[in-house]
Scaffold this motif. Structure first.
Motif, PDB file in Angstrom:
ATOM      1  N   MET A  36       0.844  -1.204   0.000  1.00  0.00           N
ATOM      2  CA  MET A  36       0.000   0.000   0.000  1.00  0.00           C
ATOM      3  C   MET A  36       0.879   1.254   0.000  1.00  0.00           C
ATOM      4  O   MET A  36       2.039   1.200   0.398  1.00  0.00           O
ATOM      5  N   PRO A  37       0.326   2.392  -0.429  1.00  0.00           N
ATOM      6  CA  PRO A  37       1.098   3.639  -0.440  1.00  0.00           C
ATOM      7  C   PRO A  37       1.471   4.099   0.968  1.00  0.00           C
ATOM      8  O   PRO A  37       1.076   3.506   1.972  1.00  0.00           O
ATOM      9  N   THR A  38       2.236   5.170   1.002  1.00  0.00           N
ATOM     10  CA  THR A  38       2.638   5.800   2.260  1.00  0.00           C
ATOM     11  C   THR A  38       1.998   7.174   2.334  1.00  0.00           C
ATOM     12  O   THR A  38       2.072   7.948   1.372  1.00  0.00           O
ATOM     13  N   VAL A  39       1.367   7.485   3.459  1.00  0.00           N
ATOM     14  CA  VAL A  39       0.760   8.800   3.637  1.00  0.00           C
ATOM     15  C   VAL A  39       1.594   9.602   4.628  1.00  0.00           C
ATOM     16  O   VAL A  39       1.959   9.111   5.700  1.00  0.00           O
ATOM     17  N   ILE A  40       1.909  10.819   4.247  1.00  0.00           N
ATOM     18  CA  ILE A  40       2.606  11.764   5.121  1.00  0.00           C
ATOM     19  C   ILE A  40       1.553  12.710   5.680  1.00  0.00           C
ATOM     20  O   ILE A  40       0.903  13.449   4.931  1.00  0.00           O
ATOM     21  N   LEU A  41       1.374  12.671   6.978  1.00  0.00           N
ATOM     22  CA  LEU A  41       0.407  13.541   7.649  1.00  0.00           C
ATOM     23  C   LEU A  41       1.114  14.817   8.091  1.00  0.00           C
ATOM     24  O   LEU A  41       2.080  14.764   8.857  1.00  0.00           O
ATOM     25  N   VAL A  42       0.645  15.955   7.610  1.00  0.00           N
ATOM     26  CA  VAL A  42       1.261  17.246   7.935  1.00  0.00           C
ATOM     27  C   VAL A  42       0.239  18.121   8.642  1.00  0.00           C
ATOM     28  O   VAL A  42      -0.871  18.328   8.135  1.00  0.00           O
ATOM     29  N   ARG A  43       0.616  18.600   9.807  1.00  0.00           N
ATOM     30  CA  ARG A  43      -0.242  19.586  10.471  1.00  0.00           C
ATOM     31  C   ARG A  43       0.115  20.968   9.919  1.00  0.00           C
ATOM     32  O   ARG A  43       1.274  21.247   9.595  1.00  0.00           O
ATOM     33  N   HIS A  44      -0.878  21.831   9.811  1.00  0.00           N
ATOM     34  CA  HIS A  44      -0.634  23.203   9.364  1.00  0.00           C
ATOM     35  C   HIS A  44       0.361  23.899  10.286  1.00  0.00           C
ATOM     36  O   HIS A  44       0.543  23.526  11.449  1.00  0.00           O
ATOM     37  N   GLY A  45       1.009  24.941   9.781  1.00  0.00           N
ATOM     38  CA  GLY A  45       1.923  25.729  10.599  1.00  0.00           C
ATOM     39  C   GLY A  45       1.194  26.531  11.670  1.00  0.00           C
ATOM     40  O   GLY A  45      -0.044  26.614  11.679  1.00  0.00           O
ATOM     41  N   ARG A  46       1.978  27.129  12.552  1.00  0.00           N
ATOM     42  CA  ARG A  46       1.402  27.896  13.660  1.00  0.00           C
ATOM     43  C   ARG A  46       0.574  29.059  13.134  1.00  0.00           C
ATOM     44  O   ARG A  46       0.924  29.713  12.156  1.00  0.00           O
ATOM     45  N   THR A  47      -0.547  29.302  13.813  1.00  0.00           N
ATOM     46  CA  THR A  47      -1.454  30.377  13.404  1.00  0.00           C
ATOM     47  C   THR A  47      -1.516  31.468  14.468  1.00  0.00           C
ATOM     48  O   THR A  47      -1.003  31.319  15.583  1.00  0.00           O
ATOM     49  N   THR A  48      -2.175  32.542  14.112  1.00  0.00           N
ATOM     50  CA  THR A  48      -2.396  33.626  15.069  1.00  0.00           C
ATOM     51  C   THR A  48      -3.213  33.121  16.258  1.00  0.00           C
ATOM     52  O   THR A  48      -2.993  33.548  17.399  1.00  0.00           O
ATOM     53  N   ALA A  49      -4.145  32.212  16.024  1.00  0.00           N
ATOM     54  CA  ALA A  49      -4.960  31.660  17.112  1.00  0.00           C
ATOM     55  C   ALA A  49      -4.108  30.774  18.017  1.00  0.00           C
ATOM     56  O   ALA A  49      -4.227  30.839  19.249  1.00  0.00           O
ATOM     57  N   ASN A  50      -3.245  29.940  17.432  1.00  0.00           N
ATOM     58  CA  ASN A  50      -2.341  29.117  18.241  1.00  0.00           C
ATOM     59  C   ASN A  50      -1.492  29.995  19.157  1.00  0.00           C
ATOM     60  O   ASN A  50      -1.322  29.712  20.341  1.00  0.00           O
ATOM     61  N   ALA A  51      -0.956  31.054  18.590  1.00  0.00           N
ATOM     62  CA  ALA A  51      -0.055  31.923  19.346  1.00  0.00           C
ATOM     63  C   ALA A  51      -0.763  32.667  20.472  1.00  0.00           C
ATOM     64  O   ALA A  51      -0.153  32.985  21.500  1.00  0.00           O
ATOM     65  N   SER A  52      -2.050  32.931  20.301  1.00  0.00           N
ATOM     66  CA  SER A  52      -2.796  33.689  21.315  1.00  0.00           C
ATOM     67  C   SER A  52      -3.603  32.798  22.254  1.00  0.00           C
ATOM     68  O   SER A  52      -4.316  33.308  23.123  1.00  0.00           O
ATOM     69  N   GLY A  53      -3.518  31.464  22.077  1.00  0.00           N
ATOM     70  CA  GLY A  53      -4.217  30.549  22.978  1.00  0.00           C
ATOM     71  C   GLY A  53      -5.712  30.493  22.763  1.00  0.00           C
ATOM     72  O   GLY A  53      -6.478  30.305  23.720  1.00  0.00           O
ATOM     73  N   VAL A  54      -6.153  30.613  21.524  1.00  0.00           N
ATOM     74  CA  VAL A  54      -7.576  30.569  21.190  1.00  0.00           C
ATOM     75  C   VAL A  54      -7.871  29.298  20.405  1.00  0.00           C
ATOM     76  O   VAL A  54      -7.087  28.888  19.541  1.00  0.00           O
ATOM     77  N   LEU A  55      -8.999  28.657  20.706  1.00  0.00           N
ATOM     78  CA  LEU A  55      -9.418  27.473  19.967  1.00  0.00           C
ATOM     79  C   LEU A  55     -10.112  27.940  18.681  1.00  0.00           C
ATOM     80  O   LEU A  55     -11.285  28.290  18.687  1.00  0.00           O
ATOM     81  N   ALA A  56      -9.377  27.913  17.582  1.00  0.00           N
ATOM     82  CA  ALA A  56      -9.891  28.475  16.335  1.00  0.00           C
ATOM     83  C   ALA A  56     -11.044  27.660  15.768  1.00  0.00           C
ATOM     84  O   ALA A  56     -12.007  28.209  15.230  1.00  0.00           O
ATOM     85  N   GLY A  57     -10.934  26.334  15.864  1.00  0.00           N
ATOM     86  CA  GLY A  57     -11.969  25.492  15.295  1.00  0.00           C
ATOM     87  C   GLY A  57     -12.089  25.699  13.796  1.00  0.00           C
ATOM     88  O   GLY A  57     -11.094  25.744  13.074  1.00  0.00           O
ATOM     89  N   ARG A  58     -13.307  25.881  13.321  1.00  0.00           N
ATOM     90  CA  ARG A  58     -13.551  26.034  11.884  1.00  0.00           C
ATOM     91  C   ARG A  58     -13.756  27.488  11.472  1.00  0.00           C
ATOM     92  O   ARG A  58     -14.250  27.763  10.384  1.00  0.00           O
ATOM     93  N   GLN A  59     -13.363  28.425  12.320  1.00  0.00           N
ATOM     94  CA  GLN A  59     -13.500  29.836  11.981  1.00  0.00           C
ATOM     95  C   GLN A  59     -12.715  30.159  10.715  1.00  0.00           C
ATOM     96  O   GLN A  59     -11.612  29.655  10.508  1.00  0.00           O
ATOM     97  N   SER A  60     -13.266  31.018   9.903  1.00  0.00           N
ATOM     98  CA  SER A  60     -12.550  31.464   8.715  1.00  0.00           C
ATOM     99  C   SER A  60     -11.604  32.606   9.077  1.00  0.00           C
ATOM    100  O   SER A  60     -11.765  33.248  10.110  1.00  0.00           O
ATOM    101  N   GLY A  61     -10.627  32.834   8.215  1.00  0.00           N
ATOM    102  CA  GLY A  61      -9.708  33.948   8.425  1.00  0.00           C
ATOM    103  C   GLY A  61      -8.590  33.673   9.400  1.00  0.00           C
ATOM    104  O   GLY A  61      -7.850  34.601   9.760  1.00  0.00           O
ATOM    105  N   VAL A  62      -8.426  32.435   9.850  1.00  0.00           N
ATOM    106  CA  VAL A  62      -7.323  32.081  10.752  1.00  0.00           C
ATOM    107  C   VAL A  62      -6.138  31.673   9.880  1.00  0.00           C
ATOM    108  O   VAL A  62      -6.153  30.621   9.232  1.00  0.00           O
TER     109      VAL A  62
END
Length: 239
Positions: free
Chosen positions: A1-27
């Motif tokens: 079977m193939p190999t999948v590379i799982l990548v998490r997105h880079g740090r966001t403004t919400a991550n840096a400020s301690g906010v749970l962004a969820g599915r909000q747009s504009g993050v």
């Protein structure tokens, strides 16, 4: 079977400020997140990718765009809503330090399989749809590009943690023991026998060993190598 590379997105403004962004747009990625993504994309540039699938949220699309840009071949990122962030419902947009005072917080930490966010989805439903999506894409990549193909899924912290927990055969109630940092790389190879977690939460290191090896008449067994096996060949390809 193939190999999948799982990548998490880079740090966001919400991550840096301690906010749970969820599915909000504009993050969006902050400056640190953009740098993280550049480093991650440079690591993946050594790997011949066959597909990139991303969560539709902006921070993941930014991350996927950096991966695509690092590959000269005609590679495009497709979107899959099944890889989007957990629906945190009424928790979305709130400060983590405030959420930590909620009675539900303890359940999320200690028994996430029983946790459902008010106005949102349960963590069990989150895992079920994310795992199903990754396995579906993995089969599609295999059918289109063969057993040795490598592809990328760009998603979110809790999503990737739940996928890794499933691949490890670990109950969802233990998934908080898994760490998935921004712009980290985790690697799973699914086989008919079982999934193999080849890396988790990595930030540095050569990934050229993920290049498919030259075709051989020798059949590669899906069984785990007793004693640990020989690992990647010295030339940097999988054998």
């Amino acid at each position: 079977m193939p190999t999948v590379i799982l990548v998490r997105h880079g740090r966001t403004t919400a991550n840096a400020s301690g906010v749970l962004a969820g599915r909000q747009s504009g993050v969006l990625l902050d400056d640190a997140g953009e740098q993280q993504v550049r480093v991650m994309a440079e690591r993946l540039a050594a790997v011949p990718l066959r597909a990139v699938v991303t969560s539709p949220l902006e921070r993941c699309r930014q991350t996927a765009a950096a991966i695509v840009a690092a590959h000269p071949e005609s590679l495009r990122a497709s979107r899959d809503a099944k890889l989007t962030e957990c629906d945190y419902g009424d928790w979305q947009g709130r400060a983590l330090k405030e959420l930590a005072k909620e009675p539900l917080w303890k359940l999320v930490q200690q028994q996430p399989s029983a946790a459902a966010f008010p106005g949102g989805e349960s963590m069990r439903a989150m895992q079920d749809r994310a795992v199903a999506a990754v396995r579906r894409h993995d089969r599609q990549v295999r059918d289109e590009h063969g057993e040795d193909a490598v592809w990328v899924a760009v998603s979110h912290g809790d999503i990737i943690k739940s996928i890794l927990a499933d691949a490890l055969g670990t109950h969802l109630d233990q998934f908080q023991r898994i760490v998935v940092d921004p712009a980290s790389v985790s690697i799973i190879r699914y086989t008919d026998a079982r999934p193999y977690v080849q890396a988790s939460n990595t930030h540095a290191g050569d990934l050229s060993w993920l290049r498919p090896a030259k075709r051989s008449r020798r059949r590669v067994s899906p069984d785990a190598a007793v004693g640990g096996g020989a690992g990647p060949s010295p030339t940097g390809t999988r054998s």
